[in-house]
Structures are given as C-alpha cells and as structure tokens.
Scaffold this motif. Structure first.
Motif, mmCIF file in Angstrom:
data_model
loop_
_atom_site.group_PDB
_atom_site.id
_atom_site.type_symbol
_atom_site.label_atom_id
_atom_site.label_comp_id
_atom_site.label_asym_id
_atom_site.label_seq_id
_atom_site.Cartn_x
_atom_site.Cartn_y
_atom_site.Cartn_z
ATOM 1 N N LEU A 1 0.942 -1.291 0.135
ATOM 2 C CA LEU A 1 -0.072 0.012 0.027
ATOM 3 C C LEU A 1 0.928 1.151 -0.028
ATOM 4 C CD1 LEU A 1 -2.806 -1.242 2.515
ATOM 5 C CD2 LEU A 1 -3.153 -0.626 0.190
ATOM 6 N N VAL A 2 2.028 1.111 0.521
ATOM 7 C CA VAL A 2 2.869 2.483 0.714
ATOM 8 C C VAL A 2 3.428 2.790 -0.824
ATOM 9 C CG1 VAL A 2 5.241 3.040 1.328
ATOM 10 C CG2 VAL A 2 3.744 2.142 3.071
ATOM 11 N N HIS B 1 6.881 -1.873 13.560
ATOM 12 C CA HIS B 1 6.859 -0.715 14.342
ATOM 13 C C HIS B 1 7.823 0.351 13.534
ATOM 14 C CE1 HIS B 1 5.994 -3.188 17.831
ATOM 15 N NE2 HIS B 1 5.722 -2.012 18.388
ATOM 16 N N TYR B 2 8.752 0.005 13.118
ATOM 17 C CA TYR B 2 9.727 0.840 12.223
ATOM 18 C C TYR B 2 8.812 1.379 11.030
ATOM 19 C CZ TYR B 2 13.480 3.299 9.962
ATOM 20 O OH TYR B 2 14.230 4.116 9.314
ATOM 21 N N ASN B 3 8.466 0.384 10.229
ATOM 22 C CA ASN B 3 7.608 0.962 8.941
ATOM 23 C C ASN B 3 6.587 1.662 9.237
ATOM 24 O OD1 ASN B 3 9.580 -0.388 7.745
ATOM 25 N ND2 ASN B 3 8.511 -2.369 6.932
ATOM 26 N N LEU B 4 5.706 1.477 10.246
ATOM 27 C CA LEU B 4 4.818 2.188 10.636
ATOM 28 C C LEU B 4 5.271 3.701 10.931
ATOM 29 C CD1 LEU B 4 1.705 2.880 11.239
ATOM 30 C CD2 LEU B 4 1.995 1.772 13.450
ATOM 31 N N GLY B 5 6.250 3.831 11.764
ATOM 32 C CA GLY B 5 7.082 5.173 11.862
ATOM 33 C C GLY B 5 7.107 5.905 10.785
ATOM 34 N N GLU B 6 7.926 5.224 9.705
ATOM 35 C CA GLU B 6 8.267 5.687 8.333
ATOM 36 C C GLU B 6 6.987 6.486 7.685
ATOM 37 O OE1 GLU B 6 12.000 4.049 6.252
ATOM 38 O OE2 GLU B 6 10.094 2.695 6.142
ATOM 39 N N VAL B 7 5.818 5.805 7.834
ATOM 40 C CA VAL B 7 4.808 6.228 7.176
ATOM 41 C C VAL B 7 4.159 7.182 7.843
ATOM 42 C CG1 VAL B 7 2.394 5.810 6.238
ATOM 43 C CG2 VAL B 7 4.078 3.830 6.222
ATOM 44 N N LEU B 8 4.146 7.335 9.340
ATOM 45 C CA LEU B 8 3.728 8.308 10.039
ATOM 46 C C LEU B 8 4.437 9.519 9.873
ATOM 47 C CD1 LEU B 8 2.651 6.353 13.273
ATOM 48 C CD2 LEU B 8 1.092 7.479 11.782
#
Length: 438
Positions: free
Chosen positions: A7-8, A34-41
């Motif tokens: 989706l990214v 956790h890390y990839n969610l942080g990147e999107v945020l």
C-alpha cells in the motif's frame, strides 16, 4: 505487514497505516512493523508517534540502527532520533544523526549542544570538517565555532581552539552589542569573570543564569556551562578566559558563567580562589529531597541510570550513614565511591563550609530555590544588588529545564527526608538561617 508495504508503494498511506497497526496487534514483537509504521507516520507529519515507534523498534531489534538513514532529510527528526540512540547507549549512531542534522541545517543549535562533549576520538576529524563547513555556510553562527573549539581541544590543538572561542565571543557580541564589538576588534584585552554561578545542579541554575544574562549590563561567556574548575582545568587558564568577551576599560559591563558542578567538585573552590580571589559567587540550594529525585530522573532520561529509584536512593542512604564531616566527604565518598552522587550532592553543609572557609560571606550569595521560583522578581533584585548593577525587570520569567516525572512513594520520601534532617540542621546552624525543608 506485506500488505502495508504494498500500500505504501501505491501511495495509499492511510490504508498502509491501518495494515501496519494490525500487524503490530498480531505480532507485538515485530520490530520492522513498528519501524515501517513510523516511516509512514513521518510522511504524514505525525512525528511524535513515529518517534515512539522508532524507539520501540530499536528496543526490539538493535540491528535496525541503519534503517533510519532512509528517512527524509529532516533535521529535527534526525536530532530526536539521535537522542533515542543516545538513551539506548548507541553513541555512534547518535553522533551520525546529530552530524547529519547539522549538515541539513548548519545553525541547528540542539545538535551542537549534544555533540559538544560526547564525540568519540575516532570521529573528531569528521565532526571538525562538518563544523568548518557550517561556519562557511553560516559565518555569524557562534555555536559552530564553539564546538569546533572543543573538538580541536580534544586533539590537543589549544591555540587554534582558543581562536575559535574568541571568534565565537566576538560573533555573539556583534549581534547583541554591536558598538562594543567595534571596540573589541581594536582591543587585545582579556576579561575575567566578575561572577560565577557555582551550583547546585537541578536547583534552577539554568533559569537564574538566563535571567541574569538578560540584564543589559551583563554579557555572558560564550556558553553557560564551561566546567573549567571541575572537569576542564587541565586545559589551562588561557583556554578558559578565551570564552569570555573582552570588555574595554570604561565600559560598565559584567561578565560571568554558570557551571553547577563547581560547588560539589573537590578542590574547585581552591582553584577559583587561586585565580579569582575577589570573584562573586552565587549558589542555589533546593529542598534536598526534591533535588535528589530530580537528578535521579535526569540520569534516567539521559540513559546513565538503569536502577529503580528505590534501589538507587536506598543503597546510597545505606552507604552514607554515619558521614559526619567534610574530610570523609572529600575522600572515601567523593573519590572512591563515584556511584554515590544523588544524596551526596544534596548534603549542602559539607560543601558550603569549604567554600566559606576561603571566600568571605560578602562574596557568596546563597539563594533558596523555592524562594527563587515563588518570588522571582524579588530574588532577581537581590541578585542584581549583590552584583552591584542597576535594577532590571524581565518581561517574563520562564522556567527552564523543568523535569517531568511521577512522584515517588510517600514512604520513600519519608526515608529520604529523615536522612537529610541532621545534615539540613547543620547547614541552618552554620549559616544562621532557616530553610524549612520537609
């Protein structure tokens, strides 16, 4: 997790965030989720939550330290990541973040402050090159000169370091006092500090120094905490004096510095007296229970204390039982027991006594921190009277470096208070003054 990645790539960030959150629900120990969610945020501008996720990711998998290098070139984000790495004990990665932040924004003060004392020897050349480039890009920004001076000091290049400090002082004066800067350029005068705020840490020294340096007749040293008479004495007096503005004769300016390590550092009072026997000294004393707890949580936040508050404080209470005189404080406790620092630095009597044996009572102004915060304008008037400069009222008295932490248990506070009771009584008897600490 894989759906989130897909989706990214499609640019569907809201859907990707939902997928990563679901992945974390299903597998809470997945560092990459956790890390990839942080990147999107970060891409969505939600930096605060992203930093929480980065911290969690690094705790789950320290090998993720390289992943941050793919993040957007955001100096503030890099700085905050550097702080996270520092708290996790990953100094090298923290240094990389701070240096990258400077490369992006050469006048980003926070990164300079973080790097000033923590640079590993094997990264000095890299940092020096970064600072020199920053000076080229921001020639009026003094902190690049200051940190360059510290890095050169570490390399033993004292003469060059001194020139950096003098350059920083001139730049700061030129911005705040342009007419004085013109006179400085034609003067080789070396000024000495008229006053020193000598302690104690976590008692309000940052706020006090800020308020003093706002006075139009006071020009500060190039930085608040020089720590010369404690940690940097081997650098020599010329190194120290280079950090003060040159004030030509006939000018009604004072200069000074604030290093809260001095009061409790063994021998600092002798060193200051040997060089500046007439200097005026200001000391803030806070309720020792509150100061002790504040220092503990400060150490926790910077990553240098891992024990619980109960274990750290109660073990020190046990070790300090029976301490009755300053010679013991100077030797067994202060030298051989370096892990003992929280309560020891709040046992004010033993330190104040040593300073007052060298300096006259007219040279030492002792301010109760609680009075300072409750009646700031009144206390500042007392400070200015002590320094013999005209009255000055600041527009506001903002509090600086205010710690935030949960209260300790009533039982622990009672034990700490009982420990300090006889030592506080000694201080009150010695000074002939009631502090009424509980």
């Amino acid at each position: 997790h894989n759906l989130g990645e897909a989706l990214v790539k499609q640019g569907q960030l809201d859907e990707a965030i939902a997928s990563y959150r679901r992945a974390i629900e299903l597998n809470p120990t997945s560092a990459w989720s956790h890390y990839n969610l942080g990147e999107v945020l970060v891409k969505q501008g939600q930096v605060e939550e992203a930093l929480i996720l980065f911290r969690q990711a690094i705790e789950l998998n320290p090998n993720l330290v390289l992943a941050y290098r793919n993040l957007p070139a955001n100096h503030s984000l890099l700085y905050q990541l550097g702080c996270i790495f520092l708290q996790q004990g990953q100094t090298n990665e923290a240094v990389t973040c701070f240096l990258r932040a400077i490369q992006i924004k050469p006048d980003f003060t926070k990164s300079y402050l973080s790097l000033r004392y923590m640079l590993p020897l094997n990264r000095l050349d890299e940092a020096i090159a970064c600072y020199r480039k920053a000076i080229e890009l921001q020639p009026d920004f003094a902190w690049a000169d200051i940190c360059l001076g510290y890095a050169l000091t570490r390399q033993g290049k004292h003469d060059e370091a001194i020139r950096c400090f003098q350059s920083a002082s001139y730049k700061q004066t030129r911005i705040s006092y342009p007419s004085l800067a013109e006179k400085q350029s034609n003067s080789n005068l070396i000024s000495k500090p008229n006053f020193i705020i000598c302690g104690v840490a976590k008692c309000g020294t940052t706020s006090l120094s800020k308020y003093i340096f706002e006075h139009p007749h006071v020009i500060p040293a190039i930085q608040k905490e020089i720590h010369f008479f404690s940690y940097e004495y081997s650098q020599g007096l010329d190194w120290y004096l280079a950090q003060f503005p040159s004030i030509p004769e006939g000018e009604s300016f004072l200069t000074g510095e604030a290093s809260p390590t001095y009061l409790t550092y063994i021998g600092a009072e002798k060193r200051i007296f040997d060089h500046f026997p007439k200097v005026k000294l200001i000391c803030l004393l806070r309720n020792p229970v509150d100061r002790t707890i504040s220092e503990y949580y400060h150490r926790r936040q910077e990553g240098t204390e891992n024990r619980s508050v109960e274990k750290a404080i109660l073990s020190e209470i046990e070790a300090l039982k029976g301490i009755e005189d300053s010679p013991v404080m100077d030797t067994e406790i202060a030298i051989n027991r370096q892990e003992i620092r929280y309560l020891k630095h709040s046992m004010y009597f033993y330190f104040i006594k040593k300073w007052m044996e060298r300096f006259s009572s007219e040279q030492l102004l002792i301010v109760k921190s609680e009075d300072f915060y409750a009646n700031t304008a009144l206390i500042m008037q007392q400070v200015f009277d002590f320094l013999e400069i005209p009255s000055y009222q600041a527009a506001e008295y903002k509090k600086y470096m205010v710690g935030s932490y949960k209260p300790i248990s009533d039982n622990l506070r009672r034990q700490i208070s009982e420990f300090f009771l006889p030592h506080n009584q000694k201080l009150e008897n010695y000074l002939g003054r009631k502090f009424k600490w509980k």
